[in-house]
Write an enzyme that holds these catalytic residues in place. Structure first.
Site, short mmCIF file in Angstrom:
data_model
loop_
_atom_site.label_atom_id
_atom_site.label_comp_id
_atom_site.label_asym_id
_atom_site.label_seq_id
_atom_site.Cartn_x
_atom_site.Cartn_y
_atom_site.Cartn_z
N GLU A 146 4.79 -17.45 3.58
CA GLU A 146 3.35 -17.77 3.69
C GLU A 146 2.76 -16.52 4.15
OE1 GLU A 146 -0.20 -18.14 5.15
OE2 GLU A 146 0.85 -19.43 6.72
N LYS A 202 10.58 -7.19 -3.36
CA LYS A 202 11.20 -5.95 -4.08
C LYS A 202 12.52 -5.58 -3.71
CE LYS A 202 6.53 -4.39 -5.49
NZ LYS A 202 5.50 -3.45 -5.06
N CYS A 249 -4.19 -18.04 9.21
CA CYS A 249 -4.20 -17.91 8.00
C CYS A 249 -5.04 -18.77 7.15
CB CYS A 249 -2.72 -18.16 7.64
SG CYS A 249 -1.39 -17.40 8.21
N ASN A 279 18.51 -5.29 -4.79
CA ASN A 279 19.63 -5.42 -3.78
C ASN A 279 20.41 -6.40 -4.58
OD1 ASN A 279 19.15 -3.44 -2.30
ND2 ASN A 279 18.67 -4.64 -0.60
#
Length: 548
Positions: free
Chosen positions: A294, A276, A328, A281
Site C-alpha cells: 500500500e 524491480k 494515506c 532477482n
C-alpha cells in the site's frame, strides 16, 4: 500437537474509542505517561532471535514538534544484522509453522487485551511523542485500530481455514493452508502505529516468520510494540526487528533466496524499486515472492451541486488536516461546483484558520508537526509553488516554521488549472488544493477526477441526490479502493471498511479482512481415497458380448 477439539474464537468487536475529555481517567493517565517517557532517554536495540542487538552505530530519535528533545538512541543495522535476522527467522520457522492455529491466535488475542489495558497509555504516549499525534489520533491508531487488527485477524484466519472443497463418495478432499516457505519482509511506515503492528503480525499469524523493518521516524513506538508482543508470548525469532536505512536493510533482505514475501506500506517510489529488485532477482528465489503493498494516494472529495455545504466543509477540514494530512487516505484534492464555492470558501477560511497547532502534549491543539525535515521542505515548496502560480491562490494557511519543530499550518489552495501539479502529486502533508468547476460540467469533472492522478486509494462523493452518486460510482470505479458517500475519505475501521487501493496506490489486498491474510499462505490440496482401485482397466475396455 494440537489439542482435541474444534475451537470457537471469541467474537471480535471493535475497541471503543476513549474520549480523553477533561476529568476523565484516561486523560490523567496519558498525561502521566507522557511525563514519564519524556523524562528518560532510552536505547532502541534491534531484536533478533529474541536477543537485543546493539550495533554501536546510532541515530537520535527526536520529537517532530520539539526537535531539541531526544527521546532515544536508535541502533542501526546493516547487511550483517539482516542476515542474522533471516537466519533467526529460518530457525524459528520450523516450530512456528507447525504451531497449532489456536496457539498462534492466542498470542494476538492476548496482545490485544494487553494493549486494551496495561499497555494502552504506553503505546499512545510513544506515538504522540515520536510521531507527533494528538491524543485522539494516537488513540484511534495505536490503541483502537491495532486492537481491532489483533482481535479480528484470528477470525479472518479461521474463515480461510474453513474454506474447504467438496468430496465425492469414497474420498475426502481437503485444503491445507501452509505458511510460505521462507521469511516475510515487513516494511512499515511512520504514520500509523497500527500498520507497524499489523504488517508483521498478520503474516506471523498465518505461521510465517518475519524480518521487520520499521520507518526510522517511528522507531520509538516500534520499540514498545516489540516489547508488547514479547509480553504476549510471541516466541523468539518469529518477528525480528531491524532498524536502519531503507536501502541498506532492504537490499540485503531482497537479496536472500529465502525471501517468501514482502508486506509493505510506504512510498510509491520505494515500492517500485523493491518490485524491480525482486524482478531482477527472480531466478535466485526458491519461490515467487508474494508482494503486498500500500503506497499512498492523492485522495479526492467531489461535491455535486446538491451537496450539503456544512457536511462538505467538515469533511474537508477533518479529512485533510487530521494528523497533519499524513494519512494515506487524507483528502488532498477537492472539486466543488461554482454555486457552492462562495459559501464553502468562507467556511473553510474561517474554520481552517481557527485550527490550533503545536505540542501534542497540549490537548488544546488540533494538529502537531509534520514528521521530519524532508516532509517540511516538501510542503514548503508546494506552498511557494502555489503562491508563484498565476492560476492559483493560497486562501488560508501557508505559514511554515522549523525553528522549534516541523510546523506547517493547515493550508487551502484554490487553482483554476485542473492540471495543476498540486492536484496530481502526493504531498503527504496539511495542504489541500481545490478546483472549482462550472455546475453544468459535472460529467467532465468526473473524468478530471478519474484521470487527474495516478493513484486510486480513497475518495468521497457528496450529494443529496441519488442519481449523481450512482454516476460517480460508475465513472470513478477504479479511482478509489475505498469510496465514501457523504463522509470524509479517512477513518477506515477493521472489519467494517477493509482498506486498500489500486493503480499507483498498491496491490489492493485489503488490510482488515481475510483477503490480506490469504496472501500469506500457500494452499495444498489433499485427496484421500478410502478404497483405491486395484485394476487399471476401465469398463469401456471390456469386449462386446457375443452376438452384438
Amino acid at each position: 500437537m494440537s489439542a482435541p477439539g474444534i475451537f470457537r474464537l471469541p467474537p471480535p468487536t471493535n475497541e471503543p474509542v476513549l474520549s480523553y475529555a477533561p476529568g476523565s481517567p484516561e486523560r490523567a493517565a496519558i498525561k502521566a505517561r507522557l511525563e514519564e517517557l519524556q523524562a528518560e532517554r532510552i536505547e532502541l536495540p534491534l531484536v533478533v532471535g529474541g536477543e537485543e542487538v546493539r550495533t554501536g552505530e546510532t541515530a537520535e530519535v527526536v520529537m517532530p514538534h520539539r526537535t531539541s528533545h531526544v527521546l532515544a538512541d536508535m541502533h542501526k543495522g546493516g547487511p550483517a544484522e539482516v542476515e542474522r535476522a533471516i537466519a533467526a527467522a529460518g530457525e524459528a520457522w520450523h516450530d512456528w509453522s507447525r504451531t497449532p492455529w489456536e496457539e498462534r491466535a492466542a498470542v494476538l488475542l492476548r496482545a490485544a487485551e494487553l494493549l486494551a489495558g496495561p499497555w494502552r497509555m504506553t503505546l499512545n504516549a510513544a506515538t504522540m511523542l515520536g510521531q507527533s499525534k494528538t491524543a485522539h489520533q494516537a488513540e484511534i491508531d495505536a490503541a483502537c485500530e491495532l486492537i481491532d487488527f489483533w482481535r479480528f485477524n484470528p477470525t479472518f484466519m479461521s474463515r480461510i481455514y474453513e474454506e474447504q472443497p467438496v468430496s465425492s463418495p469414497g474420498q475426502w478432499n481437503r485444503l491445507e493452508y501452509r505458511p510460505l516457505e521462507g521469511f516475510v519482509f515487513a516494511v512499515t511506515p511512520f504514520n500509523f502505529t497500527a500498520i507497524a503492528g499489523n504488517l508483521p503480525t498478520s503474516a506471523a499469524l498465518m505461521g510465517n516468520t518475519v524480518v521487520w523493518k520499521p520507518a526510522s521516524t517511528a522507531a520509538y513506538s516500534a520499540h514498545f510494540l516489540m516489547k508488547l508482543l514479547q509480553a504476549a508470548g510471541l516466541p523468539d525469532g518469529v518477528i525480528n526487528l531491524v532498524y536502519g536505512p531503507g536501502a541498506r536493510i532492504g537490499d540485503a533482505a531482497l537479496a536472500s533466496p529465502h525471501l517468501a514475501g514482502i508486506h509493505f506500506t510506504g512510498s510509491t517510489g520505494v515500492f517500485h524499486s523493491m518490485w524491480k529488485t525482486v524482478g531482477a532477482n527472480i531466478e535466485r528465489y526458491r519461490n515467487y515472492p508474494r508482494i503486498v503493498g500500500e503506497t499512498g494516494g492523492k485522495d479526492f472529495i467531489l461535491a455535486h451541486p446538491s451537496a450539503d455545504v456544512d457536511a462538505l466543509a467538515t469533511a474537508i477540514v477533518r479529512g485533510s488536516f487530521e494528523y497533519q494530512g499524513q494519512k494515506c487516505s487524507a483528502a488532498s484534492r477537492v472539486f466543488v461546483p461554482q454555486t457552492l464555492w462562495p459559501e464553502l470558501k468562507e467556511r473553510l477560511v474561517e474554520e481552517v484558520g481557527s485550527l490550533t497547532m503545536g505540542d501534542v502534549s497540549d490537548f488544546g491543539n488540533f494538529m502537531g508537526a509534520v514528521i521530519d525535515g524532508s516532509s517540511f521542505r516538501t510542503q514548503k515548496e508546494a506552498i511557494e509553488e502555489a503562491r508563484a502560480d498565476a492560476d492559483s491562490e493560497v486562501l488560508v494557511g501557508g505559514e511554515v516554521a522549523d525553528d522549534e519543530g516541523y510546523f506547517v499550518s493547515p493550508t487551502v489552495i484554490e487553482t483554476r488549472n485542473p492540471s495543476f501539479r498540486l492536484l496530481r502529486d502526493e504531498l503527504f502533508g496539511p495542504v489541500v488544493t481545490a478546483y472549482v468547476y462550472p455546475d453544468d460540467e459535472w460529467q467532465d469533472t468526473l473524468e478530471i477526477v478519474d484521470q487527474g492522478s495516478p493513484f486510486g486509494l480513497t475518495g468521497a462523493i457528496f450529494s443529496r441526490e441519488r442519481a449523481p452518486i450512482g454516476e460517480a460510482q460508475k465513472a470513478l470505479e477504479y479511482a478509489a479502493g475505498n469510496l465514501y458517500i457523504n463522509d470524509k475519505p479517512t477513518g477506515a475501521v477493521v472489519g467494517q471498511q477493509p482498506f486498500g487501493g489500486g493503480r499507483a496506490s498498491g496491490t489492493n489486498d485489503k488490510a482488515g479482512s481475510m483477503w490480506n491474510l490469504i496472501r500469506w499462505v500457500s494452499p495444498r490440496t489433499i485427496k484421500e481415497t478410502f478404497v483405491p482401485a486395484t485394476d487399471y482397466r476401465y469398463p469401456f475396455m471390456d469386449p462386446d458380448s457375443a452376438g452384438t
